[in-house]
Design a protein around this motif. Structure first.
Motif, mmCIF file in Angstrom:
data_model
loop_
_atom_site.group_PDB
_atom_site.id
_atom_site.type_symbol
_atom_site.label_atom_id
_atom_site.label_comp_id
_atom_site.label_asym_id
_atom_site.label_seq_id
_atom_site.Cartn_x
_atom_site.Cartn_y
_atom_site.Cartn_z
ATOM 1 N N MET A 250 0.205 -11.760 3.410
ATOM 2 C CA MET A 250 -0.021 -10.365 3.859
ATOM 3 C C MET A 250 1.343 -9.653 3.444
ATOM 4 O O MET A 250 0.790 -8.140 4.283
ATOM 5 N N ALA A 251 2.544 -9.955 3.950
ATOM 6 C CA ALA A 251 3.265 -9.526 4.486
ATOM 7 C C ALA A 251 3.426 -8.546 2.979
ATOM 8 O O ALA A 251 4.118 -7.291 3.402
ATOM 9 N N VAL A 252 3.722 -9.192 1.801
ATOM 10 C CA VAL A 252 3.698 -8.669 1.074
ATOM 11 C C VAL A 252 3.243 -7.865 -0.143
ATOM 12 O O VAL A 252 3.656 -7.247 0.553
ATOM 13 N N HIS A 253 2.025 -8.126 0.608
ATOM 14 C CA HIS A 253 0.776 -7.039 -0.368
ATOM 15 C C HIS A 253 0.761 -5.383 0.990
ATOM 16 O O HIS A 253 0.467 -5.145 0.166
ATOM 17 N N GLY A 254 1.106 -6.139 2.520
ATOM 18 C CA GLY A 254 1.048 -4.928 2.897
ATOM 19 C C GLY A 254 1.661 -3.898 3.015
ATOM 20 O O GLY A 254 2.033 -3.001 4.010
ATOM 21 N N ARG A 255 3.101 -4.602 2.475
ATOM 22 C CA ARG A 255 4.074 -3.862 2.837
ATOM 23 C C ARG A 255 3.875 -2.014 2.066
ATOM 24 O O ARG A 255 4.562 -1.026 2.321
ATOM 25 N N ARG A 256 3.297 -1.598 1.270
ATOM 26 C CA ARG A 256 2.889 -0.927 0.561
ATOM 27 C C ARG A 256 2.064 0.179 1.816
ATOM 28 O O ARG A 256 1.919 1.077 1.239
ATOM 29 N N ASP A 257 1.280 -0.451 2.617
ATOM 30 C CA ASP A 257 0.823 0.258 3.390
ATOM 31 C C ASP A 257 1.638 0.245 4.894
ATOM 32 O O ASP A 257 1.154 0.843 6.641
ATOM 33 N N GLY A 258 2.815 -0.163 5.383
ATOM 34 C CA GLY A 258 3.929 -0.862 6.610
ATOM 35 C C GLY A 258 3.626 -1.143 7.499
ATOM 36 O O GLY A 258 3.726 -1.524 8.309
ATOM 37 N N GLY A 259 2.584 -2.365 7.061
ATOM 38 C CA GLY A 259 2.862 -3.676 7.402
ATOM 39 C C GLY A 259 1.408 -4.860 7.571
ATOM 40 O O GLY A 259 0.918 -4.575 6.293
ATOM 41 N N PRO A 260 1.623 -5.899 7.475
ATOM 42 C CA PRO A 260 0.936 -7.222 6.979
ATOM 43 C C PRO A 260 -0.911 -6.753 6.733
ATOM 44 O O PRO A 260 -1.824 -6.108 7.867
ATOM 45 N N ARG A 261 -1.308 -7.395 5.553
ATOM 46 C CA ARG A 261 -2.816 -7.255 5.550
ATOM 47 C C ARG A 261 -3.326 -7.720 4.821
ATOM 48 O O ARG A 261 -2.703 -8.362 3.553
ATOM 49 N N GLY A 262 -4.554 -8.743 4.789
ATOM 50 C CA GLY A 262 -5.455 -9.428 4.023
ATOM 51 C C GLY A 262 -5.656 -9.111 2.812
ATOM 52 O O GLY A 262 -6.043 -7.993 3.308
ATOM 53 N N LEU A 263 -5.811 -9.931 1.350
ATOM 54 C CA LEU A 263 -6.180 -9.447 0.537
ATOM 55 C C LEU A 263 -7.682 -10.076 0.616
ATOM 56 O O LEU A 263 -7.844 -10.725 1.181
ATOM 57 N N GLY A 264 -8.277 -9.043 0.144
ATOM 58 C CA GLY A 264 -10.103 -9.143 -0.325
ATOM 59 C C GLY A 264 -10.509 -10.228 -0.814
ATOM 60 O O GLY A 264 -11.247 -11.256 -0.758
ATOM 61 N N VAL A 265 -9.624 -10.524 -2.031
ATOM 62 C CA VAL A 265 -9.612 -12.097 -2.463
ATOM 63 C C VAL A 265 -9.083 -12.979 -1.924
ATOM 64 O O VAL A 265 -8.229 -13.303 -1.132
#
Length: 608
Positions: free
Chosen positions: A102-117
């Motif tokens: 979540m931390a790596v995927h969310g870098r573009r958005d400025g904070g952790p985000r879960g992958l939908g897959v």
């Protein structure tokens, strides 16, 4: 067991049967791949409810079990878990949160985000199949491996291993870690990815679109490093420039100046064109036969892994092929890496540990290196000599390059008829007019950009190298399948895998939904972490709705997890700084330091 070289088989698992049960996100991948490899089963994949395995309160099993029997082999068993039960990680959401996905995927958005897959589950399924194939290869060569265990927590750590290594390096990142990145949007609303490896082509493209000179200069470095950092904080002017031109104008500029653009495709479109092909292909050589050279395990190497005594010759670039070879090395193979004169330039890519790129170490530690200039006939002859004594030749050169150099499968079969020749590509020649076969372009073309984001967000390919990593795992799986097929038939084998295969494997559930006419995307807010007083918390998917009813903002993360547990709900702390993983009690013993001091993820399997 009977000699596998006398078995009449077309696929590596022909005449074998399997039974699997457990978490459906994991076991569906295992079952699909075992079927594609030739194994049969008497029943559809089970949900694990009657297996006696541990389960969370809603009945979802935490542990999966798979058994392969027949074909003259002793039974091979694989156990696939979400994680150590003591860790509190019980599903895809909690594993993504804890391992740093979540931390790596969310870098573009400025904070952790879960992958939908279900990325960790998919990778776990592939690792489990790898373990089963490796166990059978080991058995065929006189080894003793009968059972393998892997877990989604190990798969998650493996997926972020490059980012983890960089976070623990002696120096900081060479590019800024800040929000931002593609895709771009045209004036007529087309979301698109852009790709080029040439700074001159980058500059010419943006000049043709009349971007400010300072913006195109400032944008190159974050664009160049986005594969390493998982973010690309471009100047806003580049996005504004794209929005001022039509998609047709942008396409013309890209074609004129040597860049490539790809519009983001929806999942429904990919589902409509999907040919149902396996994520890899295997083609036994009609003429190649095992020579007198022994492929049996040397007596002293039985404890060195199921591939001990085998040699893998790897000519890989970037991530996909090097990771595949790295996994084969973890299984015991001796990996010899072909590098250009002066060594792989990526050894110097920052940040470094003891003077060597931490990211490079994550993929290449433990390999032997041989410098060969493939442009020179004399050096190509040396490579053929090395291939004559190898068991596997693995590369990911540009399409057509191997044939141009006289190093294609047919060429090397002349010097080693028993060779397993493996090519990891972008598209596997399955898509007409395909763009450059790089991670983010394949994500854009195959609907991954839509699959990874919930339906309340605009589609956007993840800047975490999802397909390069999963493609490397599939490449290793394909090589193992090729080695087993060689052992069973006595013939050399060519195997092909691709980033396209990785994309289709990752999005398979979404593609099935799209094929039925259902909404293939996840609902709004899916896997979005919840803030606490001192960090972030991620609920298990099954508990997300109930957790939303609780006010956790005034509680520490630890207090919030405890409070939710008292209500029968499961959640875990979200890792926000990957350097903390080394001391995270949820992963005790899973991360070590290599000889250069770089963080290293331990083997994703355990064999007995």
């Amino acid at each position: 067991m009977a000699s596998p070289a006398t078995t009449q088989t077309v696929r590596p698992l022909d005449t074998l049967r399997f039974d699997t049960s457990g978490p459906p996100q994991i076991t569906s991948v295992i079952a699909d791949h075992l079927r594609l490899l030739g194994a049969r089963t008497d029943r559809p994949a089970q949900d694990g409810a009657s297996t006696g395995t541990a389960a969370v309160p809603d009945g979802t099993p935490l542990t999966g079990a798979t058994t392969l029997t027949g074909g003259g082999f002793d039974p091979a068993h694989a156990t696939a878990t979400w994680a150590d039960p003591a860790s509190g990680l019980v599903d895809e959401a909690t594993v993504q949160a804890a391992t740093g996905i979540m931390a790596v995927h969310g870098r573009r958005d400025g904070g952790p985000r879960g992958l939908g897959v279900d990325y960790a589950a998919t990778a776990t399924g592939v690792l489990a199949v790898q373990g089963l194939l490796a166990a059978l290869v080991g058995q065929a060569r006189g080894g003793a491996a009968r059972a393998v265990t892997t877990g989604a927590d190990r798969a998650g750590l493996l997926a972020v291993s490059q980012y983890l290594a960089a976070a623990g390096a002696d120096e900081g990142e060479a590019a800024e870690l800040a929000p931002g990145g593609p895709p771009f949007t045209s004036a007529d609303g087309v979301l698109f990815e852009l790709e080029t490896l040439d700074p001159g082509a980058w500059a010419a493209f943006w000049k043709a679109l009349e971007a400010p000179a300072d913006a195109l200069r400032a944008g190159w470095r974050p664009f160049q490093f986005r594969y390493a950092t998982a973010c690309a904080p471009f100047p806003v002017a580049l996005h504004l420039t794209a929005r001022s031109h039509s998609w047709e104008r942008i396409r013309r500029a890209a074609a004129a100046y040597g860049t490539e653009v790809c519009a983001l495709r929806p999942l429904a479109e990919r589902a409509a064109e999907h040919d149902g092909a396996a994520p890899w292909s295997l083609a036994p050589s009609a003429t190649g036969r095992l020579t007198a050279r022994s492929h049996r395990l040397p007596g002293a190497a039985h404890s060195g892994g199921p591939l001990a005594g085998l040699t893998v010759l790897e000519a890989g670039r970037r991530i996909q092929a090097p990771l595949a070879a790295h996994l084969l090395g973890l299984l015991g193979a001796d990996v010899v890496r072909i590098e250009p004169p002066g060594g792989d330039p990526l050894r110097g890519m920052p940040p470094a540990c003891s003077g060597i790129s931490a990211r490079w170490l994550a993929l290449n530690r433990g390999k032997r290196a041989v410098e060969i200039d493939i442009k020179r006939e004399e050096d190509r002859r040396r490579l053929r000599e090395l291939a004559a004594g190898a068991d596997v030749f693995l590369h990911n050169w540009a399409p057509g390059k191997a044939a141009e150099l006289g190093l294609d499968a047919a060429d090397l079969a002349r010097v080693n008829p028993a060779l397993v020749y493996a090519y990891t590509s972008g598209w596997a020649d399955r898509i007409e007019d395909a763009p450059m076969g790089t991670d983010f372009m394949v994500q854009a073309r195959t609907g991954v950009g839509e699959a990874v984001r919930p339906e309340d967000e605009a589609p956007a390919p993840s800047l975490m190298t999802l397909l390069d990593v999963l493609g490397g795992m599939l490449g290793a799986e394909a090589v193992l399948a090729g080695l087993l097929l060689r052992e069973r038939t006595g013939h050399g084998v060519r195997v092909d895998s691709s980033l396209l295969g990785a994309a289709d494997t990752l999005t398979a559930p979404a593609l099935r939904r799209a094929g039925r006419g259902d909404n293939p995307r996840r609902p709004a807010g899916f896997r979005l972490p919840r803030p606490t007083a001192d960090g972030l918390l991620a609920p298990a998917d099954a508990d997300a709705h109930a957790v939303a009813a609780h006010d956790l903002g005034g509680l520490s993360t630890a207090e919030a997890v405890t409070r939710l547990r008292e209500h029968g709900l499961t959640a875990t702390a979200v890792t926000t700084d990957l350097s903390d993983l080394h001391h995270d009690p949820r992963f005790t013993g899973s991360i070590s330091r290599d000889a250069h001091g770089a963080p290293a993820v331990t083997d994703p399997w355990s064999f007995v």
